[in-house]
Enzyme design. Structure first.
Site, PDB file in Angstrom:
ATOM      1  N   HIS A   9     -25.254  39.159  14.122  1.00  0.00           N
ATOM      2  CA  HIS A   9     -25.810  40.437  14.551  1.00  0.00           C
ATOM      3  C   HIS A   9     -27.318  40.310  14.778  1.00  0.00           C
ATOM      4  O   HIS A   9     -28.073  40.038  13.844  1.00  0.00           O
ATOM      5  CB  HIS A   9     -25.508  41.485  13.471  1.00  0.00           C
ATOM      6  CG  HIS A   9     -26.092  42.823  13.705  1.00  0.00           C
ATOM      7  ND1 HIS A   9     -26.909  43.441  12.792  1.00  0.00           N
ATOM      8  CD2 HIS A   9     -25.984  43.667  14.754  1.00  0.00           C
ATOM      9  CE1 HIS A   9     -27.273  44.613  13.254  1.00  0.00           C
ATOM     10  NE2 HIS A   9     -26.734  44.777  14.443  1.00  0.00           N
ATOM     11  N   GLU A  36     -24.825  38.462  18.947  1.00  0.00           N
ATOM     12  CA  GLU A  36     -24.965  39.832  19.429  1.00  0.00           C
ATOM     13  C   GLU A  36     -26.440  40.117  19.644  1.00  0.00           C
ATOM     14  O   GLU A  36     -27.284  39.697  18.845  1.00  0.00           O
ATOM     15  CB  GLU A  36     -24.381  40.818  18.400  1.00  0.00           C
ATOM     16  CG  GLU A  36     -24.367  42.265  18.843  1.00  0.00           C
ATOM     17  CD  GLU A  36     -25.617  43.044  18.481  1.00  0.00           C
ATOM     18  OE1 GLU A  36     -25.786  44.174  18.979  1.00  0.00           O
ATOM     19  OE2 GLU A  36     -26.453  42.522  17.694  1.00  0.00           O
ATOM     20  N   ASP A  38     -29.394  42.976  21.991  1.00  0.00           N
ATOM     21  CA  ASP A  38     -29.584  44.277  22.629  1.00  0.00           C
ATOM     22  C   ASP A  38     -30.476  44.130  23.862  1.00  0.00           C
ATOM     23  O   ASP A  38     -31.351  43.256  23.897  1.00  0.00           O
ATOM     24  CB  ASP A  38     -30.235  45.245  21.638  1.00  0.00           C
ATOM     25  CG  ASP A  38     -29.476  45.306  20.327  1.00  0.00           C
ATOM     26  OD1 ASP A  38     -28.486  46.042  20.267  1.00  0.00           O
ATOM     27  OD2 ASP A  38     -29.864  44.592  19.369  1.00  0.00           O
ATOM     28  N   HIS A  51     -34.051  45.423  20.409  1.00  0.00           N
ATOM     29  CA  HIS A  51     -33.178  46.490  19.928  1.00  0.00           C
ATOM     30  C   HIS A  51     -33.732  47.883  20.188  1.00  0.00           C
ATOM     31  O   HIS A  51     -33.044  48.764  20.707  1.00  0.00           O
ATOM     32  CB  HIS A  51     -32.918  46.317  18.428  1.00  0.00           C
ATOM     33  CG  HIS A  51     -32.035  47.375  17.852  1.00  0.00           C
ATOM     34  ND1 HIS A  51     -32.518  48.578  17.364  1.00  0.00           N
ATOM     35  CD2 HIS A  51     -30.692  47.423  17.691  1.00  0.00           C
ATOM     36  CE1 HIS A  51     -31.507  49.318  16.934  1.00  0.00           C
ATOM     37  NE2 HIS A  51     -30.390  48.642  17.124  1.00  0.00           N
ATOM     38  N   GLU A 110     -25.137  44.105  23.894  1.00  0.00           N
ATOM     39  CA  GLU A 110     -25.158  45.557  23.713  1.00  0.00           C
ATOM     40  C   GLU A 110     -26.238  46.125  24.623  1.00  0.00           C
ATOM     41  O   GLU A 110     -27.421  45.815  24.463  1.00  0.00           O
ATOM     42  CB  GLU A 110     -25.430  45.946  22.273  1.00  0.00           C
ATOM     43  CG  GLU A 110     -25.400  47.459  22.096  1.00  0.00           C
ATOM     44  CD  GLU A 110     -25.611  47.930  20.684  1.00  0.00           C
ATOM     45  OE1 GLU A 110     -26.230  49.002  20.521  1.00  0.00           O
ATOM     46  OE2 GLU A 110     -25.173  47.246  19.738  1.00  0.00           O
TER      47      GLU A 110
END
Length: 240
Positions: A9, A36, A38, A51, A110
């Site tokens: 993450h 993962e 962003d 993020h 994401e």
């Protein structure tokens, strides 16, 4: 039991500043199968791996990503806030970040604020589209992704869809749970219809990891990779 796939993450965010090349390298070093991250877009249309909508928390700058130019974003230090040895880490441009993933780790993108078609095309040009997937908390982006780039694999949250049937209706590839809505029965139902089961958990409670293993969760979107592997190994050694 089969070992779960590890998704780091925001990269190896325990040991390195999140969403940086250092955290990506940490995820690779941990043996994670997936990273993962962003995505936001600069004022001049460049996609960045970060993020927050503002740079304040994870850099030495201030302001909104969407209101800053790429030259301004490229100049920021994205590592010193975490530890002195990471001084000089930059906010990665998405193209360079994906280049560093090729042949090493699968991207899980994401989308916070970006055109999903642009993200899809950047993955496709690098041969990453088949294995990669995307998610967004923004319902408009989720709808746009499904409508405009249907070949871009998508995950959905159980708390958003409320049922396995709805996830199937939305043509999702992956159904992600949180600890509070994970049950063995629903996870089994999801797998039975071909959905990949996944859990997101940013904490370090071994009880949560044990529940995930016993539920047969296939992908772990987590920070505490070493702790999870310890719990998983203990359970598998007993059940095996």
């Amino acid at each position: 039991m089969k070992k779960a796939r590890i998704i780091c993450h925001r990269g190896d965010s325990i040991r390195a500043p999140e969403n940086t090349f250092a955290s990506l390298e940490g995820a690779v070093a941990l043996g994670a199968e997936v990273v993962e991250f962003d995505i936001h877009t600069s004022r001049d249309g460049v996609l960045y791996v970060i993020h927050d909508e503002a740079v304040d928390r994870t850099t030495n700058g201030t302001g909104l990503v969407a209101e800053m130019t790429s030259s301004e974003l490229d100049a920021l230090d994205a590592g010193s806030w975490f530890a002195p040895e990471f001084a000089g880490q930059r906010i990665p441009r998405l193209d360079a970040f994906l280049d560093a993933c090729v042949g090493r780790i699968v991207p899980y993108a994401e989308i916070k604020a970006a055109d999903p078609g642009d993200v899809r095309d950047m993955l496709a040009r690098r041969g990453l589209l088949r294995d990669a997937w995307t998610f967004s908390f923004d319902p408009a982006i989720r709808a746009e992704t499904r409508a405009r780039v249907p070949d871009f694999r998508r995950s959905v949250l159980y708390k958003h869809v409320g049922s396995v049937a709805r996830a199937v209706e939305l043509e999702a590839a992956i159904l992600e749970f949180h600890p509070e809505n994970l049950t063995e029965a629903v996870a089994a139902e999801a797998r039975a219809v071909g959905l990949v089961t996944q859990i997101f958990y940013a904490g370090n409670d071994p009880v949560v990891f044990e529940a995930a293993v016993r539920s047969g969760i296939e992908q772990m979107n987590i920070d505490e990779v070493d702790l999870f592997r310890q719990v998983e190994q203990q359970i598998n050694s007993v059940s095996g």
